[in-house]
Every structure is written in C-alpha cells, then in structure tokens.
Design a protein around this motif. Structure first.
Motif, PDB file in Angstrom:
ATOM      1  N   SER A 132      51.049  44.730  49.458  1.00 23.12           N
ATOM      2  CA  SER A 132      49.900  43.833  49.527  1.00 23.12           C
ATOM      3  C   SER A 132      49.847  42.977  48.276  1.00 23.12           C
ATOM      4  CB  SER A 132      48.583  44.616  49.600  1.00 23.12           C
ATOM      5  OG  SER A 132      48.513  45.385  50.750  1.00 23.12           O
ATOM      6  N   THR A 133      49.352  41.758  48.462  1.00 23.17           N
ATOM      7  CA  THR A 133      49.047  40.889  47.334  1.00 23.17           C
ATOM      8  C   THR A 133      47.636  40.368  47.544  1.00 23.17           C
ATOM      9  OG1 THR A 133      51.362  40.243  47.137  1.00 23.17           O
ATOM     10  CG2 THR A 133      49.757  38.877  45.995  1.00 23.17           C
ATOM     11  N   PHE A 134      46.833  40.448  46.491  1.00 25.35           N
ATOM     12  CA  PHE A 134      45.450  39.974  46.510  1.00 25.35           C
ATOM     13  C   PHE A 134      45.320  38.863  45.476  1.00 25.35           C
ATOM     14  CE2 PHE A 134      45.514  44.379  47.770  1.00 25.35           C
ATOM     15  CZ  PHE A 134      44.661  44.428  48.847  1.00 25.35           C
ATOM     16  N   TRP A 135      44.673  37.771  45.866  1.00 27.70           N
ATOM     17  CA  TRP A 135      44.411  36.668  44.954  1.00 27.70           C
ATOM     18  C   TRP A 135      42.902  36.505  44.853  1.00 27.70           C
ATOM     19  CZ3 TRP A 135      48.020  36.392  48.897  1.00 27.70           C
ATOM     20  CH2 TRP A 135      49.346  36.269  48.505  1.00 27.70           C
ATOM     21  N   ILE A 136      42.339  36.766  43.662  1.00 25.74           N
ATOM     22  CA  ILE A 136      40.918  36.549  43.416  1.00 25.74           C
ATOM     23  C   ILE A 136      40.811  35.156  42.813  1.00 25.74           C
ATOM     24  CG2 ILE A 136      38.864  37.350  42.190  1.00 25.74           C
ATOM     25  CD1 ILE A 136      40.329  40.127  42.040  1.00 25.74           C
ATOM     26  N   GLN A 137      40.088  34.274  43.505  1.00 32.36           N
ATOM     27  CA  GLN A 137      40.058  32.866  43.122  1.00 32.36           C
ATOM     28  C   GLN A 137      38.661  32.415  42.715  1.00 32.36           C
ATOM     29  OE1 GLN A 137      41.380  31.421  46.894  1.00 32.36           O
ATOM     30  NE2 GLN A 137      43.541  31.498  46.319  1.00 32.36           N
ATOM     31  N   ASN A 188      44.119  26.847  51.590  1.00 29.45           N
ATOM     32  CA  ASN A 188      43.814  26.335  50.253  1.00 29.45           C
ATOM     33  C   ASN A 188      43.781  24.811  50.192  1.00 29.45           C
ATOM     34  OD1 ASN A 188      43.567  28.867  49.125  1.00 29.45           O
ATOM     35  ND2 ASN A 188      45.709  28.978  48.521  1.00 29.45           N
ATOM     36  N   MET A 189      44.195  24.137  51.248  1.00 31.50           N
ATOM     37  CA  MET A 189      44.197  22.680  51.234  1.00 31.50           C
ATOM     38  C   MET A 189      42.777  22.163  51.011  1.00 31.50           C
ATOM     39  SD  MET A 189      46.952  21.840  54.251  1.00 31.50           S
ATOM     40  CE  MET A 189      46.585  20.099  54.208  1.00 31.50           C
ATOM     41  N   GLY A 190      42.608  21.321  50.018  1.00 27.06           N
ATOM     42  CA  GLY A 190      41.297  20.767  49.706  1.00 27.06           C
ATOM     43  C   GLY A 190      40.461  21.630  48.781  1.00 27.06           C
ATOM     44  N   ALA A 191      40.891  22.856  48.514  1.00 31.56           N
ATOM     45  CA  ALA A 191      40.149  23.737  47.606  1.00 31.56           C
ATOM     46  C   ALA A 191      40.574  23.450  46.174  1.00 31.56           C
ATOM     47  CB  ALA A 191      40.402  25.201  47.942  1.00 31.56           C
ATOM     48  N   ASN A 192      39.607  23.352  45.290  1.00 33.07           N
ATOM     49  CA  ASN A 192      39.892  23.133  43.870  1.00 33.07           C
ATOM     50  C   ASN A 192      39.801  24.492  43.173  1.00 33.07           C
ATOM     51  OD1 ASN A 192      40.219  22.271  41.286  1.00 33.07           O
ATOM     52  ND2 ASN A 192      38.523  20.821  41.303  1.00 33.07           N
ATOM     53  N   ILE A 193      40.930  25.180  43.100  1.00 34.17           N
ATOM     54  CA  ILE A 193      40.982  26.527  42.522  1.00 34.17           C
ATOM     55  C   ILE A 193      41.185  26.401  41.020  1.00 34.17           C
ATOM     56  CG2 ILE A 193      42.209  28.728  42.523  1.00 34.17           C
ATOM     57  CD1 ILE A 193      43.054  27.990  45.457  1.00 34.17           C
ATOM     58  N   VAL A 194      40.222  26.917  40.253  1.00 35.73           N
ATOM     59  CA  VAL A 194      40.238  26.814  38.797  1.00 35.73           C
ATOM     60  C   VAL A 194      41.036  27.954  38.171  1.00 35.73           C
ATOM     61  CG1 VAL A 194      38.776  26.803  36.728  1.00 35.73           C
ATOM     62  CG2 VAL A 194      38.011  25.643  38.810  1.00 35.73           C
ATOM     63  N   ARG A 195      40.886  29.147  38.723  1.00 37.19           N
ATOM     64  CA  ARG A 195      41.518  30.333  38.142  1.00 37.19           C
ATOM     65  C   ARG A 195      41.871  31.302  39.251  1.00 37.19           C
ATOM     66  NH1 ARG A 195      37.566  32.791  34.330  1.00 37.19           N
ATOM     67  NH2 ARG A 195      37.835  30.729  33.460  1.00 37.19           N
ATOM     68  N   THR A 196      43.011  31.962  39.108  1.00 38.06           N
ATOM     69  CA  THR A 196      43.444  32.965  40.076  1.00 38.06           C
ATOM     70  C   THR A 196      43.901  34.214  39.343  1.00 38.06           C
ATOM     71  OG1 THR A 196      44.180  31.270  41.636  1.00 38.06           O
ATOM     72  CG2 THR A 196      45.051  33.475  41.953  1.00 38.06           C
ATOM     73  N   THR A 197      43.425  35.355  39.794  1.00 39.24           N
ATOM     74  CA  THR A 197      43.906  36.647  39.325  1.00 39.24           C
ATOM     75  C   THR A 197      44.670  37.272  40.473  1.00 39.24           C
ATOM     76  OG1 THR A 197      41.984  36.927  37.879  1.00 39.24           O
ATOM     77  CG2 THR A 197      43.228  38.915  38.435  1.00 39.24           C
ATOM     78  N   LYS A 223      26.739  29.040  39.521  1.00 36.05           N
ATOM     79  CA  LYS A 223      27.883  29.942  39.347  1.00 36.05           C
ATOM     80  C   LYS A 223      29.042  29.460  40.221  1.00 36.05           C
ATOM     81  CE  LYS A 223      25.047  33.993  38.421  1.00 36.05           C
ATOM     82  NZ  LYS A 223      24.700  35.343  38.871  1.00 36.05           N
ATOM     83  N   PRO A 224      30.279  29.655  39.758  1.00 32.59           N
ATOM     84  CA  PRO A 224      31.415  29.211  40.565  1.00 32.59           C
ATOM     85  C   PRO A 224      31.530  30.018  41.862  1.00 32.59           C
ATOM     86  CG  PRO A 224      32.170  30.394  38.615  1.00 32.59           C
ATOM     87  CD  PRO A 224      30.688  30.249  38.490  1.00 32.59           C
ATOM     88  N   LEU A 225      31.930  29.333  42.929  1.00 29.72           N
ATOM     89  CA  LEU A 225      32.195  30.032  44.181  1.00 29.72           C
ATOM     90  C   LEU A 225      33.463  30.861  44.014  1.00 29.72           C
ATOM     91  CD1 LEU A 225      31.433  27.276  46.843  1.00 29.72           C
ATOM     92  CD2 LEU A 225      29.949  29.109  46.037  1.00 29.72           C
ATOM     93  N   MET A 226      33.481  32.027  44.642  1.00 24.33           N
ATOM     94  CA  MET A 226      34.605  32.954  44.517  1.00 24.33           C
ATOM     95  C   MET A 226      35.179  33.235  45.909  1.00 24.33           C
ATOM     96  SD  MET A 226      34.647  33.562  41.247  1.00 24.33           S
ATOM     97  CE  MET A 226      35.727  34.972  41.080  1.00 24.33           C
ATOM     98  N   ARG A 227      36.515  33.423  45.930  1.00 25.98           N
ATOM     99  CA  ARG A 227      37.204  33.782  47.169  1.00 25.98           C
ATOM    100  C   ARG A 227      38.211  34.881  46.887  1.00 25.98           C
ATOM    101  NH1 ARG A 227      39.740  28.763  50.311  1.00 25.98           N
ATOM    102  NH2 ARG A 227      41.337  29.219  48.792  1.00 25.98           N
ATOM    103  N   LEU A 228      38.517  35.616  47.937  1.00 26.15           N
ATOM    104  CA  LEU A 228      39.584  36.608  47.894  1.00 26.15           C
ATOM    105  C   LEU A 228      40.531  36.283  49.036  1.00 26.15           C
ATOM    106  CD1 LEU A 228      40.860  39.337  46.958  1.00 26.15           C
ATOM    107  CD2 LEU A 228      39.418  40.421  48.682  1.00 26.15           C
ATOM    108  N   GLN A 229      41.797  36.094  48.708  1.00 25.02           N
ATOM    109  CA  GLN A 229      42.814  35.945  49.730  1.00 25.02           C
ATOM    110  C   GLN A 229      43.744  37.139  49.604  1.00 25.02           C
ATOM    111  OE1 GLN A 229      44.479  31.924  49.007  1.00 25.02           O
ATOM    112  NE2 GLN A 229      43.657  31.445  51.025  1.00 25.02           N
TER     113      GLN A 229
END
Length: 112
Positions: free
Chosen positions: A48-53, A9-18, A63-69
């Motif tokens: 398990s823990t899932f983070w939708i970012q 996540n270093m350097g990532a600008n995460i706006v919202r996390t579910t 559209k915002p870029l999306m990630r799943l961790q």
C-alpha cells in the motif's frame, strides 16, 4: 492503477504531500489472515501507498483542505477444487484505490 489517482489530482493545487508505504514482502513484514477468510482465500502479500495531501485551498476557518489518496494491492490465493479432489490455488490481485477528502468538523454526523 495510480493513473486514476493522477487523474483525480488534475486541477488540484497540492502544497505538501506526506507519503507512507506499507509492504508485507519486506523482511520485517507479513500478512495475518482472519480465520473466516482462510476457508476461501489466503492473503499472501500486501503493498500500500498512502499520500496525505495539504491543498492550497482553505476551508471557512482558513485551514488548508486535506486529502488522503491511497492505492493497495493484496494478493489472494483462492482455493479452487481440482478434479482429483486436491486444493488448487488461483492467485488473484485485489486492488483498492481512493481519494478521500477530510470533512470539516461542522459537517460531521452526530450519533444519537
């Protein structure tokens, strides 16, 4: 193990996390083993823990870029034979972690 995800996540600008959490040890949870896997090991628990970012960065369409961790630990009991012939269980954690980026539709492969 989540320290690796924090590093990603270093350097990532995460706006919202579910955040979604799955835990087989809660009262309504459980683990179902597949018949072929129980010959060598038995899954006894899973967490398990899932983070939708949603990232601040946008794609070409705006559209915002999306990630799943995610991080996951499955506890396995392996069967290892003892000298007296009785089965012995050896507990072992199976750990999975990943950061996945959603691929824009124009990059998806077409099956043919």
């Amino acid at each position: 193990m989540n320290e690796i995800l924090r590093f990603a996540n270093m350097g990532a600008n995460i706006v919202r996390t579910t955040t979604l959490t799955v835990d087989s040890t809660v009262k309504s949870g459980g683990v179902l083993n597949l018949p072929f896997s129980t010959r060598e090991a038995e899954s006894v628990s899973m967490k398990s823990t899932f983070w939708i970012q949603e990232l601040a960065e946008k794609d070409k369409a705006g559209k915002p870029l999306m990630r799943l961790q995610y991080s996951q630990v499955v506890m396995l009991n392996f069967f290892s034979p003892r000298e007296d012939g009785l089965p012995e269980r050896a507990a072992w954690p199976h750990i999975s972690i990943a950061t996945l980026s959603k691929v824009p539709a124009e990059y998806k492969l077409v099956q043919g």
